[in-house]
Design a protein around this motif. Structure first.
Motif, short mmCIF file in Angstrom:
data_model
loop_
_atom_site.label_atom_id
_atom_site.label_comp_id
_atom_site.label_asym_id
_atom_site.label_seq_id
_atom_site.Cartn_x
_atom_site.Cartn_y
_atom_site.Cartn_z
N CYS A 66 4.34 8.56 -4.50
CA CYS A 66 3.33 8.19 -3.50
C CYS A 66 3.24 6.67 -3.40
O CYS A 66 3.10 5.99 -4.42
N ALA A 67 3.29 6.15 -2.18
CA ALA A 67 3.09 4.73 -1.96
C ALA A 67 1.61 4.41 -1.78
O ALA A 67 1.19 3.26 -1.94
N GLN A 68 0.83 5.42 -1.45
CA GLN A 68 -0.61 5.25 -1.23
C GLN A 68 -1.28 6.56 -1.59
O GLN A 68 -0.79 7.63 -1.23
N CYS A 69 -2.38 6.51 -2.32
CA CYS A 69 -3.01 7.77 -2.71
C CYS A 69 -4.51 7.58 -2.94
O CYS A 69 -4.93 7.03 -3.95
N TYR A 70 -5.28 8.05 -1.98
CA TYR A 70 -6.73 8.06 -2.12
C TYR A 70 -7.16 9.09 -3.17
O TYR A 70 -8.14 8.90 -3.87
N GLN A 71 -6.43 10.17 -3.25
CA GLN A 71 -6.85 11.31 -4.06
C GLN A 71 -6.84 10.98 -5.56
O GLN A 71 -7.71 11.43 -6.29
N CYS A 72 -5.86 10.22 -6.01
CA CYS A 72 -5.74 9.91 -7.43
C CYS A 72 -6.33 8.55 -7.79
O CYS A 72 -6.88 8.37 -8.87
N HIS A 73 -6.20 7.59 -6.87
CA HIS A 73 -6.50 6.21 -7.24
C HIS A 73 -7.55 5.54 -6.36
O HIS A 73 -8.01 4.44 -6.69
N GLY A 74 -7.90 6.14 -5.24
CA GLY A 74 -8.87 5.51 -4.35
C GLY A 74 -8.22 4.70 -3.25
O GLY A 74 -7.00 4.52 -3.21
N GLY A 75 -9.05 4.17 -2.36
CA GLY A 75 -8.56 3.52 -1.15
C GLY A 75 -7.94 2.16 -1.35
O GLY A 75 -7.21 1.67 -0.48
#
Length: 493
Positions: A452-461
């Motif tokens: 993942c290059a971007q992940c709100y679900q695990c790490h936030g915005g």
């Protein structure tokens, strides 16, 4: 040289870069542009990400693809293009949704007329929805059986989808012949870049040069379409639209259009919502086309509606980069009918029509698929029927972009890919980018080889990381050379 795939770490939106070789030429392919609208190279997120993560890219993007109009894919496309070109760089070709071609001529020669035409189309579409609500019509000219106040704009667009398809692709033999463009006929040998660009956009060289001169000298082209859309004034049950136009001498003028408006009338509200939504698509088209005129950048148009009506995918670059769910149009199709033009631009909003492209594997290069937001299945609210397989079968595991940022709403795509790649799917690599905070991941989490290059679900915005995967000869290296392991999404409270 080895192929290299990069999921760019953007603060929002989705964008990928593929650097690869074909017939002894190095290609740089950009797929989608995130949503940053900043134009300064120090502030545009996509520009900065490319310079930081892909230092081998000197000054040329050979193919810039926009898969569909959703804001997180296309919203940043025009600003990036302007920034990239202003810094002295080049773009070889644009690959764009075929429905956009209908708005090009007006966007470049008479943007005020384009605004008026789209407003008329939105009004007519809203009226037809209203007629259906009142009389319960069931033919193709009607679009819904529910009342407007309880519906979202997205649900209304989904209900219009069937009509969009039927309206935008007559499907007769003449249309088929016009669409089935040879994959070897472009660019034309011995023809100047200016002529190639002009012809691909549907203009003569003389018209192309005249448009370029107008773009350089006329202030009217710097005014956003949203500003041209007019000012609505609600007065005594009516509203008036101050509409700008250009007369035959090129002078600006105005007229006042009077429309009956009931502040609580759902048809009027719907028309205005549809119009505001579609004007953003038109603005993106105008900015991309204007850049093409100024820098002689040719375009290829890829029409999804032809594929849905049964045409086999065609076009692109044979043996290299080909569409899996679209037909490349042989020429830019103008559209003067207000309702049809509205439909063609509204059509590109639907995730089901998101363009899908395959980078075919070769003896020396690995394969990849750019899925955009596609489910690889027809159906708007729910998947209904899988796409027919037109994949050129690879012999080794591929790399593919997670459909719709890995959302569970697009889980059907993994089933289709598993069917298309029966012995290779488990060993293939999924890369995810973009997404929103309330998105739910499901089958994506079962993919063993994923990043993942971007992940709100695990790490936030505020979290992102570059994901970069290179090839070792004809195979993708795994684990990736850049980008850590995916986490486990936090439980939603």
């Amino acid at each position: 040289m080895a192929s290299r795939f990069t999921a760019l770490p953007l603060s929002s939106g989705e964008s990928f870069i593929l650097e690869t070789d074909h017939k002894c030429k190095r290609y740089v392919i950009l797929v989608d542009g995130g949503q940053s609208k900043r134009k300064n190279p120090k502030k545009n997120g996509l520009y900065k990400a490319i310079r930081q993560c892909c230092p081998d890219i000197a000054d040329t993007i050979d193919i810039a693809i926009c898969t569909h109009r959703d804001h997180d894919h296309a919203g940043g496309f025009p600003a990036f293009i302007e920034t990239w070109l202003a810094e002295g760089n080049d773009i070889g070709e644009f690959w764009l949704p075929g429905g956009w071609a209908g708005a090009v001529e007006m966007s470049l020669t008479n943007p005020d007329r384009l605004v008026t035409t789209l407003r008329d189309g939105a009004n007519t579409a809203a009226d037809r929805i209203g007629e259906h609500d009142r009389y319960g019509e069931t033919d193709v000219e009607s679009m819904t059986s529910r009342s407007f106040p309880s519906r979202t704009l997205r649900s209304i667009q989904a209900e219009m989808y069937d009509m969009c398809i039927k309206a935008s692709w007559p499907g007769d033999s003449k249309e088929q012949a016009r669409a089935n463009r040879s994959m070897e006929d472009y660019p034309s040998v011995g023809v100047s870049r200016t002529e190639n660009a002009a012809n691909s956009w549907g203009f003569t060289v003389e018209d192309w040069e005249a448009i370029r001169s107008d773009l350089e000298t006329s202030a009217i082209h710097s005014e956003p379409l949203t500003d041209r859309a007019g000012t609505y004034h609600q007065l005594s049950g009516e509203f008036f639209v101050d509409e700008a136009f250009i007369d035959g001498s090129g002078e600006r003028g105005h007229w006042i259009s009077r429309h009956v408006f009931d502040g609580g009338n759902s048809t009027s509200q719907l028309a205005r919502s549809l119009f505001r939504n579609i004007i953003d698509t038109a603005e993106a088209i105008r900015k991309i086309a204007s850049a093409a005129v100024m820098f002689d950048i040719p375009v290829r148009w890829f029409d999804f509606s032809a594929f849905e009506k049964g045409a086999k995918p065609s076009g692109g670059i044979k043996g290299f980069l080909q569409p899996l769910n679209a037909v490349e149009l042989g020429q830019a199709e103008r559209e003067t009918d207000a309702l049809l033009l509205f439909f063609k631009l509204a059509l590109t909003e639907q995730n089901v029509a998101s363009l899908v492209f395959q980078r075919l594997e070769t003896d020396s290069e690995p394969g990849a698929i750019f899925l955009g937001d596609s489910r690889l299945a027809f159906g708007t609210d729910e998947p209904e029927r899988n796409f027919e397989k037109h994949l050129v079968q690879p012999n080794r595991p591929i790399l593919y972009t997670a459909p719709h940022h890995g959302s569970r709403n697009n889980d059907r795509a993994y089933e289709v890919l598993a069917d298309w790649l029966p012995d290779l799917f488990d060993a293939s690599i999924a890369v995810r980018n973009g997404g929103v905070w309330n998105q739910t991941l499901s089958k994506y989490l079962s993919i063993k080889n994923r990043r993942c290059a971007q992940c709100y679900q695990c790490h936030g915005g505020d979290w992102s990381q570059p994901v970069q995967i290179s090839s070792d000869g004809p195979k993708w290296n795994w684990p990736s050379s850049l980008g850590g392991e995916c986490g486990v999404p936090k439980r939603k409270k």
